[in-house]
Design a protein around this motif. Structure first.
Motif, PDB file in Angstrom:
ATOM      1  N   SER A 114       0.825  -1.215   0.000  1.00  0.00           N
ATOM      2  CA  SER A 114       0.000   0.000   0.000  1.00  0.00           C
ATOM      3  C   SER A 114       0.859   1.266   0.000  1.00  0.00           C
ATOM      4  CB  SER A 114      -0.951   0.018   1.199  1.00  0.00           C
ATOM      5  OG  SER A 114      -1.815  -1.076   1.153  1.00  0.00           O
ATOM      6  N   ILE A 115       1.870   1.247  -0.863  1.00  0.00           N
ATOM      7  CA  ILE A 115       2.713   2.432  -1.024  1.00  0.00           C
ATOM      8  C   ILE A 115       2.799   2.792  -2.500  1.00  0.00           C
ATOM      9  CG2 ILE A 115       4.044   2.088   1.087  1.00  0.00           C
ATOM     10  CD1 ILE A 115       6.293   0.906  -0.564  1.00  0.00           C
ATOM     11  N   LYS A 116       3.145   4.037  -2.742  1.00  0.00           N
ATOM     12  CA  LYS A 116       3.247   4.517  -4.118  1.00  0.00           C
ATOM     13  C   LYS A 116       4.627   4.212  -4.703  1.00  0.00           C
ATOM     14  CE  LYS A 116      -0.311   7.849  -3.626  1.00  0.00           C
ATOM     15  NZ  LYS A 116      -0.973   8.957  -4.196  1.00  0.00           N
ATOM     16  N   LYS A 117       4.720   4.387  -5.986  1.00  0.00           N
ATOM     17  CA  LYS A 117       5.916   4.047  -6.751  1.00  0.00           C
ATOM     18  C   LYS A 117       7.190   4.703  -6.197  1.00  0.00           C
ATOM     19  CE  LYS A 117       7.452   3.998 -11.565  1.00  0.00           C
ATOM     20  NZ  LYS A 117       7.070   4.352 -12.940  1.00  0.00           N
ATOM     21  N   ASP A 118       7.146   6.004  -5.926  1.00  0.00           N
ATOM     22  CA  ASP A 118       8.340   6.709  -5.429  1.00  0.00           C
ATOM     23  C   ASP A 118       8.811   6.140  -4.098  1.00  0.00           C
ATOM     24  OD1 ASP A 118       8.398   8.322  -7.653  1.00  0.00           O
ATOM     25  OD2 ASP A 118       7.413  10.027  -6.671  1.00  0.00           O
ATOM     26  N   ALA A 119       7.868   5.915  -3.171  1.00  0.00           N
ATOM     27  CA  ALA A 119       8.220   5.367  -1.855  1.00  0.00           C
ATOM     28  C   ALA A 119       8.785   3.957  -1.999  1.00  0.00           C
ATOM     29  CB  ALA A 119       7.004   5.355  -0.943  1.00  0.00           C
ATOM     30  N   PHE A 120       8.198   3.184  -2.899  1.00  0.00           N
ATOM     31  CA  PHE A 120       8.657   1.812  -3.124  1.00  0.00           C
ATOM     32  C   PHE A 120      10.103   1.799  -3.627  1.00  0.00           C
ATOM     33  CE2 PHE A 120       9.183  -1.862  -5.952  1.00  0.00           C
ATOM     34  CZ  PHE A 120       8.907  -2.894  -5.062  1.00  0.00           C
ATOM     35  N   TYR A 121      10.378   2.592  -4.659  1.00  0.00           N
ATOM     36  CA  TYR A 121      11.725   2.579  -5.223  1.00  0.00           C
ATOM     37  C   TYR A 121      12.746   3.252  -4.312  1.00  0.00           C
ATOM     38  CZ  TYR A 121      10.162   0.162  -9.316  1.00  0.00           C
ATOM     39  OH  TYR A 121       9.658  -0.807 -10.149  1.00  0.00           O
ATOM     40  N   ASP A 122      12.296   4.168  -3.450  1.00  0.00           N
ATOM     41  CA  ASP A 122      13.194   4.708  -2.424  1.00  0.00           C
ATOM     42  C   ASP A 122      13.638   3.594  -1.479  1.00  0.00           C
ATOM     43  OD1 ASP A 122      13.115   7.278  -3.418  1.00  0.00           O
ATOM     44  OD2 ASP A 122      11.644   8.012  -1.940  1.00  0.00           O
ATOM     45  N   ARG A 123      12.716   2.712  -1.134  1.00  0.00           N
ATOM     46  CA  ARG A 123      13.046   1.584  -0.252  1.00  0.00           C
ATOM     47  C   ARG A 123      13.979   0.592  -0.939  1.00  0.00           C
ATOM     48  NH1 ARG A 123       8.451   0.504   3.940  1.00  0.00           N
ATOM     49  NH2 ARG A 123       7.638   2.605   4.114  1.00  0.00           N
TER      50      ARG A 123
END
Length: 67
Positions: free
Chosen positions: A17-26
């Motif tokens: 339940s996260i957006k693309k930017d947050a996902f790729y930051d992780r």
């Protein structure tokens, strides 16, 4: 023998339940491991790893919500 199915980035993001930017930051920070890359476009994570990370994420949310 059970073979893990492949989980693509979109499904992984939806499960967390996260957006693309947050996902790729992780992914970039190492919080989520780099995907398996068969070629430039064929990128995935194994289902067992995704399940582990989703459970870990749920625990983190519960800890924050209960604090």
């Amino acid at each position: 023998m059970k073979i893990d199915r492949r989980v693509r980035a979109k499904e992984f993001m939806d499960l967390l339940s996260i957006k693309k930017d947050a996902f790729y930051d992780r992914v970039k920070s190492g919080e989520i491991q780099q995907p398996v890359r068969l070629n430039k476009k064929d990128v995935f994570w194994h289902e067992s790893y995704v399940k582990h990370k989703v459970e870990e994420f749920k625990q983190d949310l519960n800890t924050v919500a209960c604090s």
